[in-house]
Design a protein around this motif. Structure first.
Motif, PDB file in Angstrom:
ATOM      1  N   ARG A 196       0.835  -1.208   0.000  1.00 12.96           N
ATOM      2  CA  ARG A 196       0.000   0.000   0.000  1.00 12.96           C
ATOM      3  C   ARG A 196       0.865   1.251   0.000  1.00 12.96           C
ATOM      4  NH1 ARG A 196      -3.439  -2.877   3.642  1.00 12.96           N
ATOM      5  NH2 ARG A 196      -2.463  -1.821   5.423  1.00 12.96           N
ATOM      6  N   VAL A 256       0.942   4.189  -2.795  1.00 15.37           N
ATOM      7  CA  VAL A 256       0.745   5.604  -2.495  1.00 15.37           C
ATOM      8  C   VAL A 256       1.857   6.449  -3.118  1.00 15.37           C
ATOM      9  CG1 VAL A 256       0.775   7.320  -0.637  1.00 15.37           C
ATOM     10  CG2 VAL A 256      -0.587   5.242  -0.390  1.00 15.37           C
ATOM     11  N   ALA A 264       0.613  12.820   1.505  1.00 16.77           N
ATOM     12  CA  ALA A 264       0.753  11.389   1.220  1.00 16.77           C
ATOM     13  C   ALA A 264       2.219  10.998   1.176  1.00 16.77           C
ATOM     14  CB  ALA A 264       0.085  11.050  -0.110  1.00 16.77           C
ATOM     15  N   ALA A 293       3.912   8.327   3.708  1.00 13.49           N
ATOM     16  CA  ALA A 293       4.447   7.102   3.113  1.00 13.49           C
ATOM     17  C   ALA A 293       5.936   6.935   3.396  1.00 13.49           C
ATOM     18  CB  ALA A 293       4.199   7.109   1.600  1.00 13.49           C
TER      19      ALA A 293
END
Length: 310
Positions: free
Chosen positions: A6, A10, A228, A232
Protein backbone atom coordinates in the motif's frame (compact mmCIF):
# COMPACT_ATOMS: atom_id res chain seq x y z
CA UNK A 1 3.53 -7.15 3.12
CA UNK A 2 0.09 -5.62 2.51
CA UNK A 3 1.21 -2.41 4.31
CA UNK A 4 4.42 -2.26 2.25
CA UNK A 5 2.47 -2.72 -0.97
CA UNK A 6 0.00 0.00 0.00
CA UNK A 7 2.87 2.34 0.80
CA UNK A 8 4.48 1.64 -2.59
CA UNK A 9 1.13 2.25 -4.27
CA UNK A 10 0.75 5.60 -2.49
CA UNK A 11 4.23 6.73 -3.56
CA UNK A 12 3.56 5.69 -7.15
CA UNK A 13 0.28 7.61 -7.02
CA UNK A 14 2.13 10.70 -5.82
CA UNK A 15 4.60 10.35 -8.71
CA UNK A 16 1.68 9.92 -11.12
CA UNK A 17 -0.08 13.01 -9.77
CA UNK A 18 3.06 15.11 -10.02
CA UNK A 19 3.71 13.77 -13.51
CA UNK A 20 0.21 14.78 -14.57
CA UNK A 21 0.53 18.29 -13.12
CA UNK A 22 2.44 19.57 -16.17
CA UNK A 23 -0.36 18.81 -18.62
CA UNK A 24 -2.95 20.22 -16.19
CA UNK A 25 -0.93 23.42 -15.75
CA UNK A 26 -0.36 23.74 -19.50
CA UNK A 27 -4.09 23.42 -20.19
CA UNK A 28 -5.03 25.85 -17.40
CA UNK A 29 -2.59 28.51 -18.63
CA UNK A 30 -4.19 28.31 -22.07
CA UNK A 31 -7.39 29.66 -20.49
CA UNK A 32 -6.03 32.05 -17.86
CA UNK A 33 -2.85 34.13 -17.34
CA UNK A 34 -0.05 32.26 -15.61
CA UNK A 35 -0.06 34.43 -12.47
CA UNK A 36 -3.82 34.00 -12.08
CA UNK A 37 -3.44 30.22 -12.28
CA UNK A 38 -0.73 30.39 -9.63
CA UNK A 39 -2.84 32.58 -7.33
CA UNK A 40 -5.80 30.21 -7.62
CA UNK A 41 -3.59 27.18 -6.98
CA UNK A 42 -2.07 28.76 -3.89
CA UNK A 43 -5.35 30.16 -2.54
CA UNK A 44 -7.19 26.85 -2.83
CA UNK A 45 -4.23 25.05 -1.25
CA UNK A 46 -4.15 27.58 1.61
CA UNK A 47 -7.86 27.06 2.33
CA UNK A 48 -7.41 23.28 2.33
CA UNK A 49 -4.33 23.39 4.57
CA UNK A 50 -6.05 25.84 6.92
CA UNK A 51 -9.01 23.47 7.27
CA UNK A 52 -6.70 20.52 7.99
CA UNK A 53 -4.80 22.50 10.61
CA UNK A 54 -8.03 23.71 12.25
CA UNK A 55 -9.51 20.22 12.54
CA UNK A 56 -6.20 18.46 13.20
CA UNK A 57 -4.64 19.89 16.35
CA UNK A 58 -6.85 22.50 17.92
CA UNK A 59 -5.37 24.90 20.42
CA UNK A 60 -1.80 24.70 19.15
CA UNK A 61 -0.41 27.93 17.75
CA UNK A 62 2.09 28.31 14.96
CA UNK A 63 5.63 28.49 16.31
CA UNK A 64 8.08 31.22 15.35
CA UNK A 65 10.21 28.67 13.52
CA UNK A 66 7.22 27.52 11.46
CA UNK A 67 6.28 31.09 10.52
CA UNK A 68 9.80 32.28 9.76
CA UNK A 69 10.90 29.16 7.90
CA UNK A 70 7.59 28.87 6.07
CA UNK A 71 7.79 32.51 4.96
CA UNK A 72 11.27 32.09 3.46
CA UNK A 73 10.39 28.79 1.80
CA UNK A 74 7.13 30.28 0.56
CA UNK A 75 9.10 32.83 -1.47
CA UNK A 76 11.50 30.27 -2.94
CA UNK A 77 8.67 27.84 -3.68
CA UNK A 78 6.75 30.62 -5.45
CA UNK A 79 9.82 31.33 -7.58
CA UNK A 80 9.95 27.66 -8.57
CA UNK A 81 6.29 27.57 -9.57
CA UNK A 82 6.55 30.82 -11.56
CA UNK A 83 9.36 29.37 -13.66
CA UNK A 84 7.67 25.95 -13.95
CA UNK A 85 4.27 27.33 -14.97
CA UNK A 86 5.64 29.85 -17.47
CA UNK A 87 7.93 27.12 -18.76
CA UNK A 88 5.24 24.51 -19.30
CA UNK A 89 3.12 27.16 -21.04
CA UNK A 90 5.86 27.44 -23.71
CA UNK A 91 6.95 23.81 -24.12
CA UNK A 92 5.41 20.36 -24.08
CA UNK A 93 4.20 18.76 -20.85
CA UNK A 94 6.52 15.81 -21.51
CA UNK A 95 9.57 18.05 -21.92
CA UNK A 96 8.64 19.96 -18.76
CA UNK A 97 8.39 16.78 -16.69
CA UNK A 98 11.69 15.47 -18.00
CA UNK A 99 13.73 18.65 -17.65
CA UNK A 100 12.49 19.38 -14.11
CA UNK A 101 13.76 15.93 -13.09
CA UNK A 102 17.25 17.48 -13.32
CA UNK A 103 16.50 18.54 -9.75
CA UNK A 104 17.47 15.01 -8.68
CA UNK A 105 21.09 15.50 -9.76
CA UNK A 106 21.30 19.24 -9.08
CA UNK A 107 20.18 19.08 -5.45
CA UNK A 108 23.23 17.13 -4.17
CA UNK A 109 25.49 19.76 -5.78
CA UNK A 110 23.84 22.44 -3.62
CA UNK A 111 23.25 20.34 -0.51
CA UNK A 112 26.65 19.48 0.93
CA UNK A 113 25.29 18.16 4.23
CA UNK A 114 26.93 14.81 3.51
CA UNK A 115 30.21 16.58 4.21
CA UNK A 116 32.24 14.88 1.47
CA UNK A 117 33.01 15.57 -2.16
CA UNK A 118 30.74 13.80 -4.62
CA UNK A 119 32.36 11.02 -6.67
CA UNK A 120 33.35 11.66 -10.28
CA UNK A 121 30.72 9.22 -11.56
CA UNK A 122 28.01 11.53 -10.23
CA UNK A 123 29.18 14.29 -12.56
CA UNK A 124 29.09 11.83 -15.47
CA UNK A 125 25.44 11.15 -14.64
CA UNK A 126 24.78 14.90 -14.45
CA UNK A 127 26.49 15.36 -17.83
CA UNK A 128 24.25 12.68 -19.32
CA UNK A 129 21.23 14.64 -18.09
CA UNK A 130 22.56 17.86 -19.65
CA UNK A 131 22.99 16.03 -22.97
CA UNK A 132 19.40 14.83 -22.62
CA UNK A 133 18.18 18.41 -22.16
CA UNK A 134 19.98 19.37 -25.38
CA UNK A 135 18.27 16.56 -27.29
CA UNK A 136 14.86 17.45 -25.87
CA UNK A 137 15.20 21.14 -26.72
CA UNK A 138 16.26 20.32 -30.29
CA UNK A 139 13.79 17.49 -30.83
CA UNK A 140 12.56 19.07 -34.07
CA UNK A 141 16.03 19.88 -35.35
CA UNK A 142 19.07 21.80 -34.16
CA UNK A 143 18.14 25.28 -32.98
CA UNK A 144 18.44 27.62 -30.01
CA UNK A 145 16.66 26.10 -26.99
CA UNK A 146 13.04 27.12 -26.81
CA UNK A 147 11.92 29.61 -24.16
CA UNK A 148 9.88 27.00 -22.32
CA UNK A 149 12.78 24.55 -22.13
CA UNK A 150 15.11 27.28 -20.83
CA UNK A 151 12.56 28.28 -18.18
CA UNK A 152 12.15 24.66 -17.06
CA UNK A 153 15.92 24.35 -16.81
CA UNK A 154 15.97 27.46 -14.62
CA UNK A 155 13.10 25.99 -12.58
CA UNK A 156 15.12 22.82 -11.98
CA UNK A 157 18.06 24.89 -10.67
CA UNK A 158 15.85 26.99 -8.39
CA UNK A 159 13.92 23.93 -7.19
CA UNK A 160 17.18 22.20 -6.29
CA UNK A 161 18.17 25.27 -4.27
CA UNK A 162 14.74 25.27 -2.62
CA UNK A 163 15.06 21.61 -1.63
CA UNK A 164 18.53 22.20 -0.19
CA UNK A 165 17.21 25.23 1.69
CA UNK A 166 14.36 23.18 3.17
CA UNK A 167 16.88 20.76 4.65
CA UNK A 168 19.07 23.56 5.98
CA UNK A 169 16.27 25.59 7.57
CA UNK A 170 14.40 22.68 9.14
CA UNK A 171 17.42 20.76 10.48
CA UNK A 172 17.27 20.56 14.27
CA UNK A 173 14.03 22.54 14.48
CA UNK A 174 10.65 21.32 15.65
CA UNK A 175 8.34 22.22 12.77
CA UNK A 176 5.09 20.56 11.75
CA UNK A 177 5.09 19.75 7.99
CA UNK A 178 1.41 20.65 7.55
CA UNK A 179 1.77 23.98 9.35
CA UNK A 180 4.96 24.74 7.42
CA UNK A 181 3.11 24.05 4.16
CA UNK A 182 0.19 26.21 5.32
CA UNK A 183 2.49 29.19 5.84
CA UNK A 184 4.03 28.67 2.41
CA UNK A 185 0.63 28.61 0.70
CA UNK A 186 -0.46 31.80 2.47
CA UNK A 187 2.77 33.54 1.44
CA UNK A 188 2.32 32.37 -2.16
CA UNK A 189 -1.30 33.57 -2.23
CA UNK A 190 -0.21 37.01 -0.99
CA UNK A 191 2.59 37.24 -3.54
CA UNK A 192 0.37 36.46 -6.53
CA UNK A 193 -2.77 38.33 -5.40
CA UNK A 194 -1.72 41.80 -6.72
CA UNK A 195 -1.07 40.42 -10.21
CA UNK A 196 -4.33 38.44 -10.17
CA UNK A 197 -6.63 41.22 -8.92
CA UNK A 198 -7.41 42.60 -12.36
CA UNK A 199 -8.27 39.13 -13.67
CA UNK A 200 -10.45 37.90 -10.80
CA UNK A 201 -13.66 38.34 -12.88
CA UNK A 202 -12.12 36.09 -15.57
CA UNK A 203 -11.22 33.58 -12.89
CA UNK A 204 -14.71 33.67 -11.40
CA UNK A 205 -16.25 33.07 -14.81
CA UNK A 206 -13.80 30.34 -15.77
CA UNK A 207 -15.18 27.18 -17.34
CA UNK A 208 -15.86 24.00 -15.40
CA UNK A 209 -12.86 22.42 -17.11
CA UNK A 210 -10.54 25.25 -16.02
CA UNK A 211 -11.76 25.14 -12.42
CA UNK A 212 -11.40 21.37 -12.38
CA UNK A 213 -7.76 21.75 -13.42
CA UNK A 214 -7.13 24.45 -10.80
CA UNK A 215 -8.68 22.36 -8.02
CA UNK A 216 -6.71 19.33 -9.19
CA UNK A 217 -3.44 21.28 -9.14
CA UNK A 218 -4.16 22.64 -5.66
CA UNK A 219 -5.71 19.71 -3.83
CA UNK A 220 -4.07 16.75 -5.53
CA UNK A 221 -0.73 18.01 -6.91
CA UNK A 222 0.00 20.16 -3.85
CA UNK A 223 -1.87 19.26 -0.65
CA UNK A 224 -2.56 15.54 -1.19
CA UNK A 225 0.81 14.78 -2.77
CA UNK A 226 2.75 16.44 0.04
CA UNK A 227 0.82 14.82 2.88
CA UNK A 228 0.75 11.39 1.22
CA UNK A 229 4.48 11.58 0.52
CA UNK A 230 5.28 12.54 4.12
CA UNK A 231 3.20 9.72 5.57
CA UNK A 232 4.45 7.10 3.11
CA UNK A 233 8.13 7.98 3.59
CA UNK A 234 7.70 7.34 7.32
CA UNK A 235 6.66 3.75 6.54
CA UNK A 236 9.41 2.81 4.12
CA UNK A 237 13.09 3.46 3.44
CA UNK A 238 14.23 6.76 1.97
CA UNK A 239 15.93 4.87 -0.86
CA UNK A 240 12.78 3.00 -1.84
CA UNK A 241 10.68 6.16 -1.61
CA UNK A 242 13.18 8.06 -3.76
CA UNK A 243 13.13 5.30 -6.38
CA UNK A 244 9.33 5.26 -6.62
CA UNK A 245 8.99 9.06 -6.63
CA UNK A 246 11.68 9.16 -9.33
CA UNK A 247 9.14 7.70 -11.78
CA UNK A 248 7.55 11.18 -12.04
CA UNK A 249 9.17 12.03 -15.42
CA UNK A 250 8.02 8.68 -16.84
CA UNK A 251 4.43 9.53 -15.95
CA UNK A 252 4.85 13.04 -17.36
CA UNK A 253 5.95 11.61 -20.71
CA UNK A 254 3.21 8.96 -20.78
CA UNK A 255 0.46 11.49 -19.95
CA UNK A 256 1.82 14.15 -22.29
CA UNK A 257 1.87 11.78 -25.26
CA UNK A 258 -1.11 9.64 -24.27
CA UNK A 259 -3.61 12.30 -23.13
CA UNK A 260 -2.08 15.55 -24.35
CA UNK A 261 -1.62 14.41 -27.94
CA UNK A 262 2.02 15.54 -27.98
CA UNK A 263 4.27 14.20 -30.73
CA UNK A 264 7.22 11.93 -29.93
CA UNK A 265 10.17 12.39 -32.30
CA UNK A 266 13.25 10.19 -32.45
CA UNK A 267 15.45 12.85 -30.81
CA UNK A 268 12.87 13.48 -28.10
CA UNK A 269 12.63 9.75 -27.39
CA UNK A 270 16.42 9.48 -27.12
CA UNK A 271 16.52 12.54 -24.85
CA UNK A 272 13.79 11.06 -22.64
CA UNK A 273 15.67 7.76 -22.28
CA UNK A 274 18.95 9.54 -21.45
CA UNK A 275 17.23 11.84 -18.94
CA UNK A 276 15.58 8.97 -17.06
CA UNK A 277 18.79 6.91 -17.13
CA UNK A 278 20.92 9.85 -15.99
CA UNK A 279 18.64 10.84 -13.11
CA UNK A 280 18.31 7.26 -11.86
CA UNK A 281 22.08 6.75 -12.12
CA UNK A 282 22.84 9.99 -10.32
CA UNK A 283 20.24 9.20 -7.68
CA UNK A 284 21.81 5.80 -6.98
CA UNK A 285 25.34 7.28 -6.76
CA UNK A 286 24.25 10.05 -4.38
CA UNK A 287 22.35 7.59 -2.20
CA UNK A 288 25.42 5.32 -1.87
CA UNK A 289 27.67 8.33 -1.24
CA UNK A 290 25.41 9.67 1.52
CA UNK A 291 25.18 6.24 3.19
CA UNK A 292 29.00 5.93 3.18
CA UNK A 293 29.38 9.43 4.63
CA UNK A 294 26.89 8.61 7.38
CA UNK A 295 28.79 5.43 8.24
CA UNK A 296 32.05 7.36 8.63
CA UNK A 297 30.28 10.00 10.72
CA UNK A 298 28.91 7.38 13.09
CA UNK A 299 32.17 5.38 13.22
CA UNK A 300 35.23 7.68 12.75
CA UNK A 301 37.51 4.65 13.08
CA UNK A 302 36.40 3.58 9.59
CA UNK A 303 37.50 6.86 8.03
CA UNK A 304 40.84 5.44 6.90
CA UNK A 305 39.27 2.34 5.35
CA UNK A 306 36.28 3.96 3.65
CA UNK A 307 37.00 5.18 0.11
CA UNK A 308 36.31 8.85 -0.59
CA UNK A 309 34.68 8.15 -3.93
CA UNK A 310 32.88 5.23 -5.45
Amino acid sequence: MPIARRTDAVLLLVALVWGSSYLAAKTATAALPVLVVLFARYAISALACGALVAFGRRGRRFTRDEVRTGSVLGVTQAAVLVLETYGVAHTSAANAGLIISLTIVLTPLMDRSAGRRLPATFFLAAGLCVLAVGLLSSSTGLHVPRLGDALMLAAAVVRAGHVALVGRLTAGRSVDPLRLTSVQTVVGSALFLPAALGHLPDLAHGSVTTWTQLVYLALFCSVFAFLAQTQAVQRTSASRASLLLGTEPIWAVAIGFGLGGERLTLWAALGAVLMIAGTYWGQAIERTHRAAAQTVKEDPARRTTTPVSA
